[in-house]
Scaffold this motif. Structure first.
Motif, PDB file in Angstrom:
ATOM      1  N   ASN A 149       0.824  -1.212   0.000  1.00 18.92           N
ATOM      2  CA  ASN A 149       0.000   0.000   0.000  1.00 18.92           C
ATOM      3  C   ASN A 149       0.858   1.262   0.000  1.00 18.92           C
ATOM      4  O   ASN A 149       0.553   2.238  -0.691  1.00 18.92           O
ATOM      5  CB  ASN A 149      -0.928   0.007   1.216  1.00 18.92           C
ATOM      6  CG  ASN A 149      -2.222  -0.743   0.971  1.00 18.92           C
ATOM      7  OD1 ASN A 149      -2.625  -0.963  -0.172  1.00 18.92           O
ATOM      8  ND2 ASN A 149      -2.885  -1.147   2.039  1.00 18.92           N
ATOM      9  N   GLY A 153       1.679   4.441  -3.836  1.00 17.67           N
ATOM     10  CA  GLY A 153       1.688   5.877  -4.028  1.00 17.67           C
ATOM     11  C   GLY A 153       2.950   6.397  -4.690  1.00 17.67           C
ATOM     12  O   GLY A 153       3.051   7.591  -4.988  1.00 17.67           O
ATOM     13  N   ASP A 179      -4.796  -0.927  -1.903  1.00 12.47           N
ATOM     14  CA  ASP A 179      -4.852   0.081  -2.959  1.00 12.47           C
ATOM     15  C   ASP A 179      -5.172  -0.580  -4.300  1.00 12.47           C
ATOM     16  O   ASP A 179      -4.590  -1.617  -4.645  1.00 12.47           O
ATOM     17  CB  ASP A 179      -3.500   0.800  -3.045  1.00 12.47           C
ATOM     18  CG  ASP A 179      -3.548   2.035  -3.915  1.00 12.47           C
ATOM     19  OD1 ASP A 179      -3.694   1.888  -5.143  1.00 12.47           O
ATOM     20  OD2 ASP A 179      -3.437   3.150  -3.369  1.00 12.47           O
ATOM     21  N   ASN A 403      -4.240   3.599   7.519  1.00 11.47           N
ATOM     22  CA  ASN A 403      -3.998   4.240   6.230  1.00 11.47           C
ATOM     23  C   ASN A 403      -2.511   4.137   5.900  1.00 11.47           C
ATOM     24  O   ASN A 403      -1.669   3.972   6.784  1.00 11.47           O
ATOM     25  CB  ASN A 403      -4.394   5.726   6.278  1.00 11.47           C
ATOM     26  CG  ASN A 403      -5.858   5.919   6.606  1.00 11.47           C
ATOM     27  OD1 ASN A 403      -6.721   5.444   5.890  1.00 11.47           O
ATOM     28  ND2 ASN A 403      -6.132   6.611   7.698  1.00 11.47           N
ATOM     29  N   SER A 406       0.951   8.562   1.810  1.00  4.69           N
ATOM     30  CA  SER A 406       0.925   8.789   0.369  1.00  4.69           C
ATOM     31  C   SER A 406       2.229   9.437  -0.081  1.00  4.69           C
ATOM     32  O   SER A 406       2.975   9.976   0.730  1.00  4.69           O
ATOM     33  CB  SER A 406      -0.261   9.658  -0.019  1.00  4.69           C
ATOM     34  OG  SER A 406      -0.111  10.964   0.491  1.00  4.69           O
TER      35      SER A 406
END
Length: 406
Positions: A149, A153, A179, A403, A406
């Motif tokens: 994940n 990004g 993702d 989360n 990013s």
């Protein structure tokens, strides 16, 4: 007259000066991170004036504020200045652009981090145990899932290779919390539980009360690894970076481990020690890799060394890796990280860049994820532990792996 506008462009257009004067630190226009200097120069030339720079000692208000009133301590500030000298933000942006072209494979155990939020009430009246009121429960994508994940990004393509038990809750986790850019290559193993760690958390201060693990270390004792080995060999082909995330829960053993030791190309390795594999998962079981990232405790366990200074342990490890030509990073938690470029016996140290931690879970995985790609693209050595620590510091602001950064 004082302007409160973010740039001087509109003031120049209104006043039409013969000279627009800037400090000597703006001579190198590329170092103006706002880019406003170019607009201002165009505006003054259009007005018939010209841009000039002072030659005297610089007393920029921004510089004085950053130097004497910044939130960073002396070591942190020194590291920032070194990074600026090495190229600063413009170079970092170029490096991240290079990273965005990479095709990446992540191989490792998926770990479900189940967080049970509760409120402790009192000691049970019938036994000396804590009684807590249940509030809520959430499942987060940890282990190799979290690494994939994070990389989604940054990289052009991320492929994830895992085994799991195929439980309905885990299938839902893959659908909800991975993702969409991550391509999943998986094998379901019957009667083998997907690694799961359940943490009971006091909700207000985010403090752990208790933890339960559901881990199977013997999956290849009950299933053939032939299919998964073929999957890994195929996954290592036509890939720029292969990241091995060995959490020590039985995935990288026997034939599977042998496959890794014959991988081609750039291979990054992270081998973890935890309460469920203590002493059984040293990095020394892996024989071939290009970059190794582990923490101080994992080095101590590999050498059965409780007392040596962290830097001495790091140097010992780098000397061991010299025949491989591998680079090496050792994280030290709140004390930052050491990085040894390939063939170098002197470490580059970067301090940590966070002081308020919400949850340290997964910070090491974040450091490993980004630093692996930085090493691959030839990032300047001084920037690798710096950017890795900044990225890990951002991860500590997030509860668990709820989360990605990013």
């Amino acid at each position: 007259c004082v302007s409160t506008l973010p740039t001087a462009t509109s003031v120049i257009e209104a006043l039409r000066p013969d000279f627009y004067v800037k400090g000597s630190d703006y001579k190198d226009k590329a170092r103006d991170v706002t880019g406003a200097i170019y607009e201002e120069e165009t505006a003054v030339k259009s007005a018939g004036g010209r841009l000039v720079f002072t030659e005297d000692e610089m007393f920029s208000s921004s510089t004085l504020i950053n130097r004497f009133f910044a939130q960073w301590n002396e070591e942190q500030q020194h590291t920032i200045e070194v990074v600026q000298t090495a190229g600063g933000l413009p170079l970092i942006e170029k490096i991240l652009d290079d990273v965005s072209k990479l095709k990446v494979a992540v191989m490792g155990e998926p770990i479900v981090d189940t967080y049970v939020f509760c409120s402790p009430e009192a000691i049970s009246s019938k036994s000396p145990s804590i009684s807590a009121k249940f509030i809520s429960e959430e499942n987060y994508a940890g282990g190799s899932l979290a690494i994939a994940n994070h990389l989604a990004g940054f990289a052009k393509e991320v492929n994830l290779f895992i085994t799991h038990g195929g439980e309905p809750y885990f299938q839902k986790l893959l659908a909800d919390r991975i993702d969409p850019q991550v391509k999943i290559h998986d094998e379901k193993l019957v009667n083998v539980s997907t690694p799961r760690k359940t943490r009971f958390i006091e909700q207000f201060k985010q403090q752990r009360i208790f933890e339960i693990t559901d881990l199977s270390h013997d999956q290849w004792q009950h299933h053939s690894s032939e299919k998964f080995c073929r999957m890994l060999k195929k996954g290592n082909a036509n890939i720029d970076v292969t990241l091995i995330a060995d959490f020590g829960h039985g995935l990288f053993e026997s034939d599977v481990l042998d496959v890794l030791n014959h991988f081609e190309g750039f291979v990054a390795l992270n081998v973890q020690t935890n309460s469920s594999n203590f002493g059984f998962n040293p990095f020394t079981k892996h024989k071939k890799f290009s970059f190794l990232n582990i923490d101080t405790r994992e080095v101590r366990i590999a050498y059965h060394d409780r007392f040596s200074a962290p830097l001495d342990l790091a140097r010992r490890t780098q000397q061991r890796l010299s025949p491989l030509g591998a680079s090496f990073a050792m994280t030290t938690g709140p004390n930052g990280a050491y990085y040894f470029p390939s063939g170098c016996i002197e470490a580059i140290h970067a301090p940590a860049f966070t002081s308020s931690v919400v949850d340290a879970t997964g910070a090491g995985d974040a450091f490993y994820a980004l630093s692996s790609l930085l090493v691959k693209v030839g990032c300047p050595d001084v920037m690798i532990p710096f950017l890795g620590n900044v990225f890990a510091g951002l991860k500590t602001k997030i509860i668990g792996n709820k989360n990605s950064v990013s």
